[in-house]
Motif scaffolding. Structure first.
Motif, mmCIF file in Angstrom:
data_model
loop_
_atom_site.group_PDB
_atom_site.id
_atom_site.type_symbol
_atom_site.label_atom_id
_atom_site.label_comp_id
_atom_site.label_asym_id
_atom_site.label_seq_id
_atom_site.Cartn_x
_atom_site.Cartn_y
_atom_site.Cartn_z
ATOM 1 N N GLY A 1 -6.381 -10.651 -0.126
ATOM 2 C CA GLY A 1 -5.637 -9.532 0.443
ATOM 3 C C GLY A 1 -4.506 -9.174 -0.497
ATOM 4 N N HIS A 2 -3.829 -8.062 -0.206
ATOM 5 C CA HIS A 2 -2.761 -7.623 -1.105
ATOM 6 C C HIS A 2 -1.623 -8.635 -1.193
ATOM 7 C CE1 HIS A 2 -4.318 -3.661 -2.021
ATOM 8 N NE2 HIS A 2 -4.613 -3.488 -0.749
ATOM 9 N N GLU A 3 -1.432 -9.415 -0.146
ATOM 10 C CA GLU A 3 -0.359 -10.409 -0.140
ATOM 11 C C GLU A 3 -0.894 -11.819 -0.307
ATOM 12 O OE1 GLU A 3 2.721 -9.446 -0.170
ATOM 13 O OE2 GLU A 3 2.174 -7.338 0.105
ATOM 14 N N SER A 4 -2.174 -11.951 -0.655
ATOM 15 C CA SER A 4 -2.776 -13.278 -0.745
ATOM 16 C C SER A 4 -3.802 -13.311 -1.877
ATOM 17 C CB SER A 4 -3.437 -13.664 0.591
ATOM 18 O OG SER A 4 -4.029 -14.947 0.511
ATOM 19 N N TRP B 1 -15.277 -12.744 3.236
ATOM 20 C CA TRP B 1 -15.537 -12.403 1.849
ATOM 21 C C TRP B 1 -14.232 -12.197 1.091
ATOM 22 C CZ3 TRP B 1 -13.287 -7.723 1.099
ATOM 23 C CH2 TRP B 1 -13.185 -6.864 2.209
ATOM 24 N N VAL B 2 -14.341 -12.363 -0.223
ATOM 25 C CA VAL B 2 -13.212 -12.169 -1.139
ATOM 26 C C VAL B 2 -13.709 -11.392 -2.356
ATOM 27 C CG1 VAL B 2 -12.073 -14.301 -0.420
ATOM 28 C CG2 VAL B 2 -13.647 -14.332 -2.369
ATOM 29 N N TYR B 3 -12.758 -10.863 -3.133
ATOM 30 C CA TYR B 3 -13.085 -10.238 -4.407
ATOM 31 C C TYR B 3 -12.685 -11.180 -5.537
ATOM 32 C CZ TYR B 3 -14.023 -5.695 -2.240
ATOM 33 O OH TYR B 3 -14.556 -4.679 -1.495
ATOM 34 N N VAL B 4 -13.496 -11.198 -6.590
ATOM 35 C CA VAL B 4 -13.209 -12.020 -7.765
ATOM 36 C C VAL B 4 -12.784 -11.080 -8.887
ATOM 37 C CG1 VAL B 4 -14.060 -13.779 -9.341
ATOM 38 C CG2 VAL B 4 -14.971 -13.651 -7.021
ATOM 39 N N LEU B 5 -11.501 -11.123 -9.276
ATOM 40 C CA LEU B 5 -10.924 -10.156 -10.206
ATOM 41 C C LEU B 5 -10.737 -10.761 -11.593
ATOM 42 C CD1 LEU B 5 -8.155 -8.592 -7.923
ATOM 43 C CD2 LEU B 5 -10.562 -7.919 -8.147
ATOM 44 N N HIS B 6 -10.835 -9.880 -12.584
ATOM 45 C CA HIS B 6 -10.525 -10.274 -13.959
ATOM 46 C C HIS B 6 -9.011 -10.441 -14.081
ATOM 47 C CE1 HIS B 6 -10.229 -10.186 -18.330
ATOM 48 N NE2 HIS B 6 -11.543 -10.274 -18.407
ATOM 49 N N PRO B 7 -8.533 -11.507 -14.711
ATOM 50 C CA PRO B 7 -7.077 -11.707 -14.808
ATOM 51 C C PRO B 7 -6.433 -10.683 -15.731
ATOM 52 C CG PRO B 7 -8.237 -13.342 -16.121
ATOM 53 C CD PRO B 7 -9.295 -12.591 -15.370
ATOM 54 N N THR B 8 -5.246 -10.236 -15.351
ATOM 55 C CA THR B 8 -4.415 -9.361 -16.174
ATOM 56 C C THR B 8 -3.001 -9.945 -16.181
ATOM 57 O OG1 THR B 8 -3.722 -7.950 -14.329
ATOM 58 C CG2 THR B 8 -5.776 -7.342 -15.463
ATOM 59 N N PRO B 9 -2.156 -9.549 -17.124
ATOM 60 C CA PRO B 9 -0.772 -10.040 -17.094
ATOM 61 C C PRO B 9 -0.056 -9.722 -15.791
ATOM 62 C CG PRO B 9 -1.254 -9.108 -19.242
ATOM 63 C CD PRO B 9 -2.452 -8.806 -18.379
ATOM 64 N N LEU C 1 -1.434 -9.399 -12.714
ATOM 65 C CA LEU C 1 -1.922 -10.310 -11.680
ATOM 66 C C LEU C 1 -1.424 -11.735 -11.931
ATOM 67 C CD1 LEU C 1 -5.614 -9.085 -11.214
ATOM 68 C CD2 LEU C 1 -3.714 -8.802 -9.616
ATOM 69 N N TRP C 2 -1.329 -12.124 -13.197
ATOM 70 C CA TRP C 2 -0.847 -13.467 -13.515
ATOM 71 C C TRP C 2 0.618 -13.625 -13.122
ATOM 72 C CZ3 TRP C 2 -2.824 -17.957 -13.990
ATOM 73 C CH2 TRP C 2 -2.132 -19.010 -14.621
ATOM 74 N N THR C 3 1.406 -12.579 -13.289
ATOM 75 C CA THR C 3 2.828 -12.641 -12.933
ATOM 76 C C THR C 3 3.022 -12.975 -11.459
ATOM 77 O OG1 THR C 3 3.576 -11.154 -14.704
ATOM 78 C CG2 THR C 3 4.929 -11.249 -12.715
ATOM 79 N N VAL C 4 2.201 -12.435 -10.585
ATOM 80 C CA VAL C 4 2.375 -12.669 -9.142
ATOM 81 C C VAL C 4 1.600 -13.892 -8.658
ATOM 82 C CG1 VAL C 4 2.864 -10.267 -8.629
ATOM 83 C CG2 VAL C 4 0.504 -11.062 -8.580
ATOM 84 N N ASN C 5 0.854 -14.567 -9.556
ATOM 85 C CA ASN C 5 0.059 -15.718 -9.128
ATOM 86 C C ASN C 5 0.316 -16.986 -9.935
ATOM 87 O OD1 ASN C 5 -2.066 -14.750 -7.020
ATOM 88 N ND2 ASN C 5 -2.126 -13.161 -8.587
ATOM 89 N N LEU C 6 1.111 -16.912 -10.991
ATOM 90 C CA LEU C 6 1.279 -18.064 -11.875
ATOM 91 C C LEU C 6 2.040 -19.196 -11.198
ATOM 92 C CD1 LEU C 6 4.495 -17.970 -12.851
ATOM 93 C CD2 LEU C 6 3.653 -16.221 -14.389
ATOM 94 N N PRO C 7 1.828 -20.429 -11.654
ATOM 95 C CA PRO C 7 2.626 -21.559 -11.166
ATOM 96 C C PRO C 7 4.038 -21.485 -11.738
ATOM 97 C CG PRO C 7 1.088 -22.285 -12.858
ATOM 98 C CD PRO C 7 0.758 -20.859 -12.577
#
Length: 305
Positions: free
Chosen positions: A21-24, A65-73, A75-81
């Motif tokens: 989801g947009h927040e997950s 179901w979920v979507y499997v997305l190609h990583p981008t900078p 998307l990485w910014t909002v998901n990185l450790p």
């Protein structure tokens, strides 16, 4: 898969973004035989991911179901450790613009931190540029090198574990731009200037406190930098809505034929008008709350000798 080149098919060893989801969202490394648990059920890497196209809709074991997305900078910014405080897209976009980065640029950065800005810089300067990033903390530097290898951008970056204020960036006279995100940026101005190319170059310093900005600006002036400016970027996201607005009835124009008819009808019994006319339109509503101060961005230009 690479953060700087788009791939069509998911392969073993790739890093993908699972979009619930947009927040997950969450990043995972694809490994044969591995499984990933989500609130919609299990994702089996071998059957659900490997060989599928990026952007595919994957059905989990519970039927969700979920979507499997190609990583981008982005998307990485909002998901990185998070290993440190990070820069977000609003500041990153302005840094990339104001430093005049482009493919082939040579950039110095300190400190590396969690690598949020680093990935955006790498995408911008690829395929022929290079990033020299310095991290004081040994474990963070090692983790950053590991991530760059997993993301297949290690050929574009050199990670050094050292104190930039004492040891500099490890290069001299070749950098097109320098970025500083350290507690005492004024102590690294000398090394930043020596790392930059002889014929000019751009510098940016990110500082959360205005006292840091003052000392940095003084150091930049002492070292002959020009075009010094400091800005703060605040993002206001307006909510676009569809609303119904009533159309007011002002009556006929004065002097028209309907005007005299209207005057003759004044004394007649008034009948309330129940057919109110309205129009549908879109409007933008400002937010009641917004993200506040993140930091100050100070930019300067090295004079052309």
């Amino acid at each position: 898969m690479s953060f700087v080149e788009y791939s069509e098919i998911i392969q073993e060893g790739d890093v993908v973004i699972i979009f619930l989801g947009h927040e997950s969202m969450m990043p995972i490394k694809v490994q044969s035989g591995a499984q990933t648990q989500t609130r919609y059920g299990v994702i089996r890497h071998s059957s659900d991911l490997i060989g599928q196209r990026f952007g595919s809709k994957v059905t989990c074991s519970k039927g969700g179901w979920v979507y499997v997305l190609h990583p981008t900078p982005e998307l990485w910014t909002v998901n990185l450790p998070h290993r440190t405080q990070i820069l977000y897209t609003t500041d990153i976009a302005n840094i990339t613009l104001m430093l005049e980065l482009k493919p082939g640029s040579v950039v110095c950065e300190s400190g590396t931190g969690s690598g949020s800005l680093s990935h955006s810089i790498l995408r911008t300067i690829a395929p022929t540029g290079h990033l020299h990033t310095v991290e004081f903390h040994a474990q963070r530097a090692e983790k950053a090198m590991q991530e760059f290898k997993e993301h297949k951008v290690s050929h574009l970056v050199t990670v050094r574990n050292q104190d930039v204020c004492k040891d500099g960036f490890g290069i001299t006279g070749i950098a097109d731009a320098v970025f500083l995100d350290i507690p005492s940026p004024w102590e690294a101005i000398t090394h930043a200037k020596s790392a930059m190319k002889r014929k000019g170059g751009r510098l940016c310093s990110f500082s959360p406190c205005i006292e840091q900005v003052q000392r940095t600006c003084e150091a930049l002036l002492d070292h002959g930098f020009e075009e010094i400016c400091t800005l703060e970027v605040l993002l206001r996201v307006h909510d676009v809505r569809t609303v119904n607005l009533p159309l007011p009835d002002f009556g006929p124009e004065e002097g028209s034929a309907d005007s005299s008819q209207m005057a003759s009808d004044v004394c007649k019994e008034e009948v309330p008008n129940t057919g109110n006319t309205s129009v549908i339109c879109r409007t933008a509503i400002p937010p009641r709350e917004m993200a506040g101060h993140t930091g100050y961005l100070t930019f300067a230009t090295k004079p052309r000798n």
